[in-house]
Structures are given as C-alpha cells and as structure tokens.
Design a protein around this motif. Structure first.
Motif, PDB file in Angstrom:
ATOM      1  N   LEU A  42      38.024  32.058  28.062  1.00 54.27           N
ATOM      2  CA  LEU A  42      37.106  31.450  27.105  1.00 54.27           C
ATOM      3  C   LEU A  42      37.265  32.045  25.714  1.00 54.27           C
ATOM      4  N   LEU A  43      37.569  33.344  25.637  1.00 55.85           N
ATOM      5  CA  LEU A  43      37.678  34.017  24.343  1.00 55.85           C
ATOM      6  C   LEU A  43      39.110  34.077  23.825  1.00 55.85           C
ATOM      7  N   GLY A  44      40.072  33.940  24.719  1.00 53.80           N
ATOM      8  CA  GLY A  44      41.466  34.075  24.303  1.00 53.80           C
ATOM      9  C   GLY A  44      42.007  32.887  23.542  1.00 53.80           C
ATOM     10  N   GLY A  45      41.364  31.744  23.657  1.00 53.42           N
ATOM     11  CA  GLY A  45      41.794  30.579  22.907  1.00 53.42           C
ATOM     12  C   GLY A  45      43.115  30.019  23.385  1.00 53.42           C
ATOM     13  N   ARG A  46      43.784  29.320  22.478  1.00 52.47           N
ATOM     14  CA  ARG A  46      45.007  28.614  22.826  1.00 52.47           C
ATOM     15  C   ARG A  46      46.136  29.547  23.230  1.00 52.47           C
ATOM     16  N   ARG A  47      46.041  30.803  22.861  1.00 49.60           N
ATOM     17  CA  ARG A  47      47.104  31.745  23.222  1.00 49.60           C
ATOM     18  C   ARG A  47      47.240  31.895  24.731  1.00 49.60           C
ATOM     19  N   THR A  48      46.206  31.550  25.475  1.00 43.55           N
ATOM     20  CA  THR A  48      46.258  31.686  26.933  1.00 43.55           C
ATOM     21  C   THR A  48      46.588  30.374  27.637  1.00 43.55           C
ATOM     22  N   ASN A  49      46.846  29.326  26.889  1.00 45.19           N
ATOM     23  CA  ASN A  49      47.068  28.007  27.493  1.00 45.19           C
ATOM     24  C   ASN A  49      48.228  28.001  28.479  1.00 45.19           C
ATOM     25  N   SER A  50      49.315  28.709  28.149  1.00 45.51           N
ATOM     26  CA  SER A  50      50.527  28.611  28.961  1.00 45.51           C
ATOM     27  C   SER A  50      50.435  29.380  30.270  1.00 45.51           C
ATOM     28  N   TRP A  51      49.606  30.415  30.324  1.00 40.72           N
ATOM     29  CA  TRP A  51      49.544  31.254  31.520  1.00 40.72           C
ATOM     30  C   TRP A  51      48.129  31.474  32.037  1.00 40.72           C
ATOM     31  N   GLY A  52      47.128  30.973  31.338  1.00 43.43           N
ATOM     32  CA  GLY A  52      45.737  31.252  31.713  1.00 43.43           C
ATOM     33  C   GLY A  52      45.369  30.764  33.093  1.00 43.43           C
ATOM     34  N   HIS A  53      45.926  29.608  33.504  1.00 45.38           N
ATOM     35  CA  HIS A  53      45.572  29.076  34.824  1.00 45.38           C
ATOM     36  C   HIS A  53      46.092  29.978  35.939  1.00 45.38           C
ATOM     37  N   TRP A  54      47.242  30.634  35.730  1.00 43.83           N
ATOM     38  CA  TRP A  54      47.753  31.542  36.748  1.00 43.83           C
ATOM     39  C   TRP A  54      46.923  32.818  36.823  1.00 43.83           C
ATOM     40  N   LEU A  55      46.426  33.273  35.679  1.00 46.04           N
ATOM     41  CA  LEU A  55      45.505  34.418  35.696  1.00 46.04           C
ATOM     42  C   LEU A  55      44.242  34.055  36.461  1.00 46.04           C
ATOM     43  N   ALA A  56      43.749  32.843  36.221  1.00 47.76           N
ATOM     44  CA  ALA A  56      42.539  32.387  36.910  1.00 47.76           C
ATOM     45  C   ALA A  56      42.746  32.286  38.408  1.00 47.76           C
ATOM     46  N   VAL A  57      43.960  31.999  38.844  1.00 42.42           N
ATOM     47  CA  VAL A  57      44.270  31.954  40.272  1.00 42.42           C
ATOM     48  C   VAL A  57      44.375  33.367  40.843  1.00 42.42           C
ATOM     49  N   ALA A  58      45.005  34.265  40.094  1.00 45.39           N
ATOM     50  CA  ALA A  58      45.290  35.607  40.604  1.00 45.39           C
ATOM     51  C   ALA A  58      44.019  36.433  40.807  1.00 45.39           C
ATOM     52  N   LEU A  59      43.034  36.288  39.922  1.00 48.97           N
ATOM     53  CA  LEU A  59      41.868  37.174  39.992  1.00 48.97           C
ATOM     54  C   LEU A  59      40.965  36.876  41.193  1.00 48.97           C
ATOM     55  N   PRO A  60      40.647  35.616  41.529  1.00 44.29           N
ATOM     56  CA  PRO A  60      39.906  35.381  42.780  1.00 44.29           C
ATOM     57  C   PRO A  60      40.702  35.803  44.011  1.00 44.29           C
ATOM     58  N   LEU A  61      42.040  35.660  43.962  1.00 45.17           N
ATOM     59  CA  LEU A  61      42.857  36.146  45.073  1.00 45.17           C
ATOM     60  C   LEU A  61      42.728  37.655  45.223  1.00 45.17           C
ATOM     61  N   ALA A  62      42.675  38.363  44.086  1.00 49.40           N
ATOM     62  CA  ALA A  62      42.485  39.816  44.137  1.00 49.40           C
ATOM     63  C   ALA A  62      41.115  40.151  44.719  1.00 49.40           C
ATOM     64  N   SER A  63      40.097  39.372  44.351  1.00 48.25           N
ATOM     65  CA  SER A  63      38.767  39.585  44.931  1.00 48.25           C
ATOM     66  C   SER A  63      38.784  39.341  46.435  1.00 48.25           C
ATOM     67  N   PHE A  64      39.506  38.318  46.859  1.00 46.96           N
ATOM     68  CA  PHE A  64      39.620  38.052  48.290  1.00 46.96           C
ATOM     69  C   PHE A  64      40.270  39.235  49.006  1.00 46.96           C
ATOM     70  N   GLY A  65      41.336  39.781  48.428  1.00 47.91           N
ATOM     71  CA  GLY A  65      41.971  40.956  49.024  1.00 47.91           C
ATOM     72  C   GLY A  65      41.018  42.124  49.120  1.00 47.91           C
ATOM     73  N   TRP A  66      40.203  42.320  48.071  1.00 49.52           N
ATOM     74  CA  TRP A  66      39.216  43.408  48.085  1.00 49.52           C
ATOM     75  C   TRP A  66      38.171  43.162  49.172  1.00 49.52           C
ATOM     76  N   ALA A  67      37.755  41.902  49.335  1.00 48.26           N
ATOM     77  CA  ALA A  67      36.774  41.573  50.374  1.00 48.26           C
ATOM     78  C   ALA A  67      37.343  41.819  51.767  1.00 48.26           C
ATOM     79  N   VAL A  68      38.614  41.497  51.964  1.00 42.07           N
ATOM     80  CA  VAL A  68      39.252  41.766  53.253  1.00 42.07           C
ATOM     81  C   VAL A  68      39.275  43.265  53.534  1.00 42.07           C
ATOM     82  N   ALA A  69      39.613  44.063  52.512  1.00 40.80           N
ATOM     83  CA  ALA A  69      39.620  45.521  52.680  1.00 40.80           C
ATOM     84  C   ALA A  69      38.228  46.034  53.025  1.00 40.80           C
ATOM     85  N   ALA A  70      37.196  45.472  52.372  1.00 41.40           N
ATOM     86  CA  ALA A  70      35.819  45.881  52.673  1.00 41.40           C
ATOM     87  C   ALA A  70      35.445  45.502  54.106  1.00 41.40           C
TER      88      ALA A  70
END
Length: 651
Positions: A42-70
């Motif tokens: 939301l704050l990064g603007g157009r500079r994140t257009n090319s890769w922002g969707h992959w970041l958005a995918v990676a972070l919930p996946l990381a949360s899922f991994g953390w939940a599995v570890a818990a």
C-alpha cells in the motif's frame, strides 16, 4: 460448587503457561508477516507493481509455516499443557482497565490459524493468474494480506477487546475487497451493504463486551469464562444473545444474511477467501470460543441452534434456484455455516463437530469457488449457468477438481464432507429430547437439499449440450490457478477421515473446548449402519436423482422459465431484502424524516426564534440611538420632567 460452575471452569482453560521456545514466543509473527506485506504494497506505490504480488504470496506462506511449527510444538506437549499465553505489549491502560495485546495459542486457535494461512495462501497463488491483467493487482494483493492479518488477530486474541480489533479489521478488508471493482455500481453497493449489515452485528458484540467488563471487570477469556457460571442467568442470556447477533452478522446467519449473495460482486478469489477461510467462519469461532458463556445461558444456547437450523434450510432453498454459479455457491455457504452454527448451539457435544466441518468446508468450498472462477475465466466472465453446459471436455482439470469438491459437500461416503456432516447429524440426534429430533431432522433435510442444488450446479455447468455464446472459447486455466485447485481437491477427499476417524481431532481440541460427557463413535461400521447415516445417504441419493431428472434428462433452457411461488421466493432470496426494507429501512427512513422535521421546526425554530427576537428588539432600540445631541438633550429634558412630576405628586 455447582456443576455449571465446574463446567465453566473447565472451559476457562487456565492459561498460566508462558510460551516457551522461539516459535511460540515469536508467534506474533503469524500476524505481523501478512500485515507487513499489506503495508509494503500500500505504501510502496508503483515501484512494487512488478513483484508485489509474489511478496503477498510469500508472507502468508511464511505464516503458514510458522503455524505448522507451532502445531508441532503443541503436539509435543501433554494435552493439559497445550494452551500458551503469549504477551506482546500493553495496548492501553485506563483507570483499572488494561487492554493487553496478548495472544492465546491453543488447539482451537492454531486450527483456525492453519486454515486461514493454508487455504488463504492457496487463494493468493490462484489470484496471481486470475488477476494477472488487472491494473490494480498490487492493491488487490495488499487487501488480501490485510484480510489474512485481521482474521489472525481475531482468532489468536486472548481477550474480547483484541478480538474486536480483528473483527473490525475483517469488516474493513471485506469492504475493500467486495467493492474492489468499484467502477461497477453493483460492486460498490454490495460493499456498502456488507459493511452496514455487519455494523448491526458488530454493535451487538460491542455491547456484549461492555456488559462483560461492567460485570466481571475484565474482558480476558480466562477470567470471563471462569466467572460466567456465577453471574445471573438473565445477564448471561443477554450477553449470549448479543454475541449471537455479532456472529450472525459475520457468518451471514438469519436475520443478517442479506449481504452474503450480493458480496459475489467482488473478484472470485475474494468469494473463496470470505466463504472458506476467513470472514464467515468468524461467527462460528466466536460461539465455540465463548462456550462457557452459552453454557451459563441455556436459552441463548438454544437460540444459537435454532438460528443455525433455520439458516441451513434457508440457504439450501436459495441455492436450489440460483442460476448465477457464484450465488448458488453463496447460498450453499450460508447453509453450511448454518450446520456449524447449529452444532455449536448444541453445546459440548457439538463443538468438535462444528469445527471439524468448518475446516473440511474450508477446503471443498474454496475449491468450488476457485473452480467457478476458473469456469468464468474461460467463459468471458459469464456467471449464468444456463449459458454453460458441456464444459467437462474443454476444462478437464477444473471439472475433476470441482467434481471432487461437489462429492465432498453432498456427503458422498468416505469423502471429507461425509465424515464431518455425519458428525453434526449424529450430535443433533444425540443431544436428546424433542429439540434434538427437530435439529436432526433439519440436518437430514439440508443434506437432501444440498445434494439437489449441487448436482444442479454440476449438471448445468459441465454436462448437457453446449449453450455458450459464439464469442466464448472455453479453455483450461493456467497452472497458477489449477495447482491450488488440485491441492484443495486432495483435502476435499482425505481431510475428513484424518480429522474425524478415531475421534482424534475432537481429543486434540479438548483442552480448548472441554470434553463432552459422551461422543459419537466415528467408526466405519457405525457410520455406514446407523439409521441417521442411512437416512442421510438415502436423501443424498434422492437429491441427486431429482436433480438429474430435472436437469440431466431434459434440455436446460437458456432463459429461466417462469417460476412458481416457491421458486420465485428462492430466486428472490426468500425476500430477505424486502423484509429488511419493510421492517428496518422504511421505518428507519420515516424515523429519520420525523427527527429531521422535529429538528427543523422545534430545535431550529427555538434557536431561530431567539435570534429573531434579539434582532427585532435591536432594531427598536437602534431608533433611540440617532447620534444627534439635540435628540439626547430633549430626551433628558422629558425624563427630568417626568421625575419632577412624580416627586411633586408624591409630596
């Protein structure tokens, strides 16, 4: 000490064990990761257009991994030590009230965290392909991350104040996502409708929290549940009904269900996220988490079951008549959440069944919605099933995955939905009394209706003659869309047995929800031979056969035929909008007009009257202020004469 108080103390889950180990101590990262993703996009603007969707995918996946570890850490501890308090910081402190940002990791919350991050991540991956050509894709993924983070706050909170923060965050994210295509008037209106209807339920939850604080001096789960059995039953009934009102708003249960089908105006991944992994599950979570409150208020608990039973039938009836594939699935969601709500209203005997069905539903309903999106993707965004037909050859992967989700939701033996829905039906009949028979009958009737409307969807979409327009060129979706659908289909097949067989999942949940006095024996033999199971199977076959006779053996008209009274009511969502308009909106408008008239005529009249009086008197007095000395001298002369005359008379 009364049995009710003892039961309440069992549900209080005295969480005295401080979280140990890096995974649990830093479990706040479960929430922080997707929240950071939303902030960057939301704050990064157009500079994140090319890769922002992959970041958005990676972070919930990381949360899922953390939940599995818990979860693994939790499974390594004895059952009585599987509840962990994770203090983060003091949110605010006013007088004697301290609002803590403190997390509760126990079997119930970690189950939801795994569902939210797991299914949510698959929906994120699917969205990469689905939203590939949308100019505002970065913002869409930011909202998805925000939705996941808000839902995690809701289910991981250890007190009602923090839960309410997540509750409102989910409402905000749903508003942003439902109305994402705001250039469409229908989407903008649907977003506002969802937001306003949910505000009604939110006020119920907020008032319930206020009553808890004034009664118990705290809103922490542990303290409220421990004292619930000692409070007056009337007060606890009021709190329970207010909590139910909040749950009805978020989970689209009667009478606050009217927003759910309109919410289909949002992008299809939003529908999957709302209906499978996040928003509509919040109400069920609230009721099960607040079990001690409802057990202290039997009238409120019975009301929960009644609302759930009525909603499961209403949603199923609506689903039977909708030609819009997404709205047919939305009616199905309303019905399936009704199953869970009814089970939660049965008390301890139904809690585990409700949560088990919630988790399996998260998989097969997400798969069904993503399958619907795949069909739309290949059909120029057409949603009318009367314009489909014969798509199984053009979209084989979508057909197979959607088909497995279909079999799961209708309760086909040995698939996920069969295991968990059978658990709810068994719990309903085992709850005893006339009420148990009524709830069980409603569950069985809902099973037959589910088989009918889902078979109708399947036939109209994938079978029969091709009815699509000449400019449509149906084709299979890209791998970014089909792979999540395949994973969800695997869960639709196998997850139910993994959860239910041997009573494993219910035993896992016991530290959080308590242990019922008795439970259904989930063995293959009893589930295949008990009379409720046989009745459910018979009704499923009847529903499938009826749908095949009506839609499979006959040619489906491209235009909906004239409807009878029942079908017309179902197409109009049982006139829920008309009822709300007649009972709430129109009277509300009249009250608003009356108040506006009172304000104009009385309040403004009084204020304006005072101003007018001052103005008129000022004009009169202004006539005496001429500015001429002779006028003032003459006035003084007359005044002196009057004074002298008065004195002379008195002498």
């Amino acid at each position: 000490m009364s049995e009710l108080t003892l039961a309440a103390e069992q549900h209080a889950h005295a969480v005295t064990t401080e979280a140990s180990g890096a995974v649990l101590e830093n479990s706040w990262l479960l929430i922080a990761l997707p929240l950071v993703g939303a902030a960057i996009l939301l704050l990064g603007g157009r500079r994140t257009n090319s890769w922002g969707h992959w970041l958005a995918v990676a972070l919930p996946l990381a949360s899922f991994g953390w939940a599995v570890a818990a979860l693994l850490h939790m499974l390594g501890a004895p059952p009585e030590e599987r509840s962990y308090a994770v203090p983060v910081y003091t949110w605010f402190s006013v007088g004697g009230f301290d609002a803590e940002v403190s997390l509760l990791l126990d079997p119930l919350s970690i189950s939801f965290a795994l569902l939210i991050t797991g299914v949510g991540s698959l929906i994120h991956i699917y969205s990469v392909g689905y939203m590939a050509h949308d100019d505002r894709r970065r913002r869409f993924f930011a909202y998805l991350n925000l939705f996941v983070a808000a839902m995690l706050v809701l289910v991981l909170a250890d007190n009602y104040a923090l839960l309410f923060l997540g509750w409102e965050g989910v409402g905000l994210a749903s508003y942003l996502l439902i109305g994402f295509w705001q250039h469409k008037d229908s989407a903008a209106v649907a977003a506002k409708k969802a937001f306003l209807v949910n505000r009604v339920g939110d006020m119920g939850l907020l008032i319930a929290i206020m009553l808890m604080f004034t009664t118990f001096g705290t809103v922490a789960f542990h303290d409220v549940f421990g004292a619930a059995g000692e409070a007056g039953q009337g007060l606890m009934t009021a709190i329970g009904l207010l909590l139910l009102l909040g749950a009805c708003g978020k989970s689209a249960q009667l009478p606050l269900q009217s927003w759910l089908l309109d919410a289909m105006e949002g992008p299809t991944p939003v529908s999957a996220l709302i209906h499978a992994a996040t928003m509509v599950t919040a109400g069920v979570y609230l009721i099960v988490r607040s079990g001690a409150v409802f057990e202290a208020a039997p009238a409120a608990q019975l009301t929960v079951a009644i609302v759930g039973a009525a909603t499961l039938l209403a949603g199923a009836i609506i689903g039977c008549a909708k030609d819009d594939i997404k709205k047919a699935l939305a009616g199905s969601t309303m019905s399936q959440i009704g199953y869970m709500t009814m089970a939660a209203g049965l008390g301890p005997i139904g809690y585990a069944a409700a949560i088990a069905h919630l988790i399996t539903h998260g998989f097969f309903k997400a798969g069904l919605f993503l399958g619907a999106g795949s069909v739309m993707h290949g059909m120029n965004d057409e949603v009318d099933m009367r314009r489909y037909g014969g798509l199984r050859g053009a979209m084989p992967v979508t057909f197979a995955t959607f088909g497995l989700g279909y079999l799961a939701i209708i309760g086909f033996p040995l698939l996920s939905g069969w295991w968990t829905k059978e658990g709810i039906i068994a719990a309903a009949f085992e709850s005893g009394g006339a009420a148990g028979m009524v709830f069980g009958a409603a569950a069985l009737l809902g099973a037959g209706l589910t088989a009918f409307y889902m078979t109708r969807v399947m036939i109209m979409t994938f079978f029969g003659k091709r009815r699509w327009a000449d400019d449509a060129h149906p084709h299979e979706s890209p791998a970014s869309m089909t792979v999540p659908m395949i994973v969800l289909a695997v869960g639709s097949v196998a997850l139910g047995a993994a959860l239910v067989f041997g009573y494993r999942f219910a035993a896992f949940l016991e530290p959080a929800i308590g242990a019922p006095e008795h439970h259904h024996a989930f063995s293959m033999a009893t589930m295949l031979t008990s009379w409720p199971s046989l009745a459910a199977l018979g009704l499923m076959v009847l529903g499938v056969a009826t749908a095949w006779f009506m839609y499979g053996r006959r040619e489906v008209a491209r235009t909906a035929p004239r409807a009878g009274l029942v079908t017309a009511a179902a197409r109009n969502e049982l006139y829920g909008n008309a009822i709300n308009e007649g009972l709430l909106m129109r009277p509300g408008q009249q009250v608003a007009r009356a108040l506006a008239a009172f304000d104009t005529s009385v309040v403004d009249g009084l204020v304006n009257g005072i101003g007018t009086s001052v103005r008129d008197s000022s004009r009169g007095l202004r006539g005496a202020q001429t500015g001429f000395a002779r006028t003032y001298a003459l006035t003084m002369l007359f005044g002196a004469a009057i004074v002298v005359a008065t004195l002379a008379v008195r002498i």
